[in-house]
Each structure stands twice: as structure tokens, then as C-alpha cells.
Design an enzyme around this catalytic site. Structure first.
Site, PDB file in Angstrom:
ATOM      1  N   CYS A 104       0.858  -1.177   0.000  1.00 24.61           N
ATOM      2  CA  CYS A 104       0.000   0.000   0.000  1.00 24.61           C
ATOM      3  C   CYS A 104       0.900   1.235   0.000  1.00 24.61           C
ATOM      4  O   CYS A 104       1.702   1.431   0.909  1.00 24.61           O
ATOM      5  CB  CYS A 104      -0.900  -0.037   1.228  1.00 24.61           C
ATOM      6  SG  CYS A 104      -1.982   1.379   1.360  1.00 24.61           S
ATOM      7  N   CYS A 111      -2.561  14.626   4.019  1.00 22.67           N
ATOM      8  CA  CYS A 111      -3.728  14.650   3.126  1.00 22.67           C
ATOM      9  C   CYS A 111      -4.596  15.828   3.522  1.00 22.67           C
ATOM     10  O   CYS A 111      -4.652  16.193   4.690  1.00 22.67           O
ATOM     11  CB  CYS A 111      -4.510  13.343   3.285  1.00 22.67           C
ATOM     12  SG  CYS A 111      -5.901  13.187   2.124  1.00 22.67           S
ATOM     13  N   CYS A 115     -11.376  13.693   5.634  1.00 21.71           N
ATOM     14  CA  CYS A 115     -12.310  12.622   6.002  1.00 21.71           C
ATOM     15  C   CYS A 115     -12.270  12.416   7.521  1.00 21.71           C
ATOM     16  O   CYS A 115     -11.194  12.319   8.109  1.00 21.71           O
ATOM     17  CB  CYS A 115     -11.974  11.324   5.268  1.00 21.71           C
ATOM     18  SG  CYS A 115     -12.086  11.471   3.476  1.00 21.71           S
ATOM     19  N   CYS A 118     -10.341   9.380   9.270  1.00 19.72           N
ATOM     20  CA  CYS A 118      -9.005   9.037   8.773  1.00 19.72           C
ATOM     21  C   CYS A 118      -7.910   9.791   9.513  1.00 19.72           C
ATOM     22  O   CYS A 118      -7.995  10.998   9.720  1.00 19.72           O
ATOM     23  CB  CYS A 118      -8.932   9.335   7.276  1.00 19.72           C
ATOM     24  SG  CYS A 118      -7.353   8.880   6.548  1.00 19.72           S
ATOM     25  N   CYS A 335      -4.337   4.243   7.710  1.00 13.54           N
ATOM     26  CA  CYS A 335      -3.449   5.273   7.157  1.00 13.54           C
ATOM     27  C   CYS A 335      -3.104   6.339   8.167  1.00 13.54           C
ATOM     28  O   CYS A 335      -3.963   6.883   8.831  1.00 13.54           O
ATOM     29  CB  CYS A 335      -4.106   6.008   5.993  1.00 13.54           C
ATOM     30  SG  CYS A 335      -5.361   5.123   5.147  1.00 13.54           S
TER      31      CYS A 335
END
Ligand code: SAH
Length: 345
Positions: A104, A111, A115, A118, A335
């Protein structure tokens, strides 16, 4: 100094021509970088000494350095925190699956999609990764596996970041993976996961590469999806689903929809029904992912019975659904969690 790692054959050829060297030296350089995976120009034995020196004066082979590693109890999943030369860190995960070694890869440092479930997005986005940096994550793990006589078999671009917001670099990386002088990977063994950047889903379809597209859905109606994924306000559910359907039709590839299951948030009967009706008749399958709880948020995974109920409901209504095997839960494989630990320290 300029990084040479991640340049494709055309770029390397241009580079050697610029140094006043013959064209075939570009091919040799590509083979040293990608087939032999050497990290020092002086190891490139069939290149003249003078050329090696010229290269070393003008370029670096920028690979990734390991800062931290966590291995799951069963030894099947390893998560690496890798640093680049500017000190930025990203996470890369190796999953030893029955069908091969899957990795992955992250596409951005941090980021900015926001979200709510996350961990990658908690500190915002620092920058895009270059093709060479995505390739360096891949080679870090491929070199490890090579010592065991193994290799990277499949790649999911599903780590931190939104790959379709780093479109050109991600595409250059994917094309490089496929080249014979690089890893020679088939496009079918590569999956790209997006939160639903609609215009770039169409752009990707037009590339006509048989990679797998995965779309993060997570909710079957706009109000909840906007709450979980702010990007839904820009690209609402109906547009995302239409783009997914069109992608499936134009490429003939089955689109996978990811749906995180969060206890009491998106796992009830009505939502299962809505999800089934949205996807009816599509060349699609659903990947149900019991949420990896993130320390910063108070959300839990549903009971096993509830997860099975949700999956069975979809299957009974002719939607292919699988529950993602939980790999690496004991090492916080969601993540961004390992990187955050280091940022917070
Ligand atoms: N931005 C892209 C790729 C990165 S996210 C995208 O949104 O698809 C990759 C996948 O990991 C997404 O499906 C995302 O929803 C999922 N994910 C993120 N945090 C998670 C968590 N806490 N538990 C389980 N899955 C998570």
C-alpha cells in the site's frame, strides 16, 4: 541536486544526451537504477568512470530511508515509516497475502481531504509525492522481499493522500511500474483508490490503462457522506456513482467501492438497502472495511454479527461484497497512524 530516481527511459536518454553521451547509455542507466536497484553511481560498472563522475556531480539517487517499522503479531503485515531527503515521512505497508505480496503506497505527504474517520488528514497535507518517491516506497519493499527470493506482486495506491489530486505524478509512477526496464508490473495488478474526484475519474478512464479503480463511498446518501467526507459537497454521490459506472463501462473493469463500517453510523438496514439500490446493475463490488479506530475520534467497529448482516444483505441483493480481511489491526495499519505518532512526539 536533482533526483534521478523516478525518471523514465525517455527522460534518462535526454539526460545522457545532454551530458554529451551516446543514447544507449540511457538504457544502461535505467537498468542500473531499476533492474539492479543500485543506489550509488560508482556501482554502475559498465558505465565509463567519467560518466559516473559526471552523474554524481549533478544528480542524486534519492531513495527512501526507514525511520520506523511495526510488524503485526502474525508477521504478515509490516508497516514502514519512510523518510525522503527533505525530511518528509510517509507510510508504506507490506501485506503478505495468500495470493502474493501486496503493498500500500502513499501518494501525498499527509492529506487535505478531511475525512472524519481518517488519521492521515489530521495534520493536513504537506505536499505531493513525486513519481520517484512513490517508486522509492515500492523499491524499499521490493528490495526487502528480494532477499527472500520474493517480490512485490500487487500494488494499491491507497496509502495517505488523494492520488487523483496528484494526477500527473501518480500516472507517471504507474506507467513506470509497468515498464520492462523497471518492475514490469501488469496494470491489472495495480489499484488506485480515490475519494471521488469526479473529473479525474473521467480523465483516468480516457488513459485506457487496465488498472483497477476503487472508490471510497462510506455512506449511501449525501447528508451522511458529506459529514464523513467533505469532498462530497464538491462531488456529490450521484456524480461519483455515475463516474464509477462510466469508468466500468468504458474500461470493462469492475469498480470496487470501499465502505468503512462504523458502529451506529452507517451500518443499519436502511443504509444497506440504499447501498444495494445505488449499485444495482453496476459492474461493481463492495469492499466492507470495519473501521480501524483512530485514537483522535470516538468511533468503533460494529459487532461481528452486524458486519455479517450487512455483507449478507448486499450479497442477497446481488451485490458482490467482501469484508476486508483485517490485517495489521494490532499495528495501527490505518493510514497515517504511525506517522502521527512521530509527528506528535
Ligand atoms: N484518498 C484515497 C486513498 C487513501 S484512503 C481514498 O479516499 O480512497 C484509502 C482507504 O483507507 C479509503 O477507503 C479510506 O476510507 C480508508 N481508511 C481511512 N481511514 C480508515 C480507518 N480509520 N479505518 C478503515 N479504513 C480507513
Amino acid at each position: 541536486m536533482e533526483n534521478i530516481f523516478g525518471k523514465n527511459l525517455a527522460e534518462l536518454t535526454e539526460l545522457v544526451l545532454g551530458l554529451g553521451l551516446p543514447k544507449f547509455r540511457g538504457k544502461q542507466l535505467a537498468e542500473w537504477l531499476y533492474k539492479r536497484s543500485v543506489t550509488d553511481f560508482q556501482q554502475m560498472q559498465n558505465l565509463p568512470k567519467d560518466m559516473r563522475n559526471k552523474l554524481a556531480e549533478g544528480y542524486v539517487i534519492d531513495r527512501a530511508a526507514r525511520v520506523d517499522q511495526m510488524d503485526s503479531g502474525d508477521g504478515k503485515t509490516s508497516k514502514f515509516l519512510l523518510n525522503f531527503s527533505d525530511g518528509s515521512g510517509v507510510e508504506t505497508v507490506l501485506m503478505r497475502q495468500p495470493y502474493g505480496n501486496s503493498i500500500c503506497v502513499s501518494s501525498q505527504v499527509g492529506c487535505n481531504m478531511g475525512c472524519r474517520f481518517c488519521a492521515s488528514t489530521l495534520h493536513g497535507m504537506v505536499r505531493n509525492l513525486t513519481p520517484g518517491e512513490m517508486l522509492a516506497q515500492t523499491y524499499y519493499i521490493n528490495d526487502l522481499l528480494a532477499k527472500e527470493g520474493q517480490k512485490v506482486d500487487t500494488i494499491v495506491i491507497m496509502g495517505s493522500g488523494e492520488p487523483l489530486n496528484n494526477y500527473d505524478n501518480v500516472l507517471a509512477y504507474i506507467r513506470l511500474l509497468h515498464e520492462d526496464y523497471c518492475l514490469g508490473m501488469s496494470y491489472r495488478s495495480i489499484t488506485l483508490s480515490t475519494s471521488g474526484i469526479v473529473p479525474n475519474i473521467y480523465k483516468l478512464a480516457a488513459e485506457e490503462l487496465p488498472i483497477t479503480l476503487s472508490i471510497s463511498l462510506h455512506a449511501p446518501e449525501d447528508e451522511l457522506r458529506s459529514e464523513l467526507m467533505p469532498i462530497n459537497r464538491k462531488y456529490p454521490l450521484a456524480d461519483v456513482l455515475k463516474a464509477g459506472r462510466d469508468y466500468g463501462q468504458s474500461t470493462g473493469r469492475r469498480v470496487t467501492y470501499e465502505y468503512i463500517l462504523i458502529d451506529g453510523v452507517n451500518d443499519n438496514l436502511k443504509q444497506a438497502r440504499e447501498l444495494a439500490s445505488l449499485l444495482r446493475g453496476q459492474l461493481a463490488s463492495v469492499n466492507l472495511i470495519p473501521i480501524n479506530p483512530v485514537a483522535e475520534r470516538d468511533w468503533r467497529r460494529p459487532s461481528l454479527a452486524r458486519i455479517e448482516f450487512f455483507a449478507n444483505y448486499l450479497t442477497e441483493h446481488h451485490i458482490t461484497a467482501t469484508v476486508r480481511r483485517e490485517m495489521g489491526n494490532d499495528i495501527q495499519a490505518a493510514c497515517g497512524q504511525l506517522r502521527n505518532k512521530h509527528l506528535d512526539q
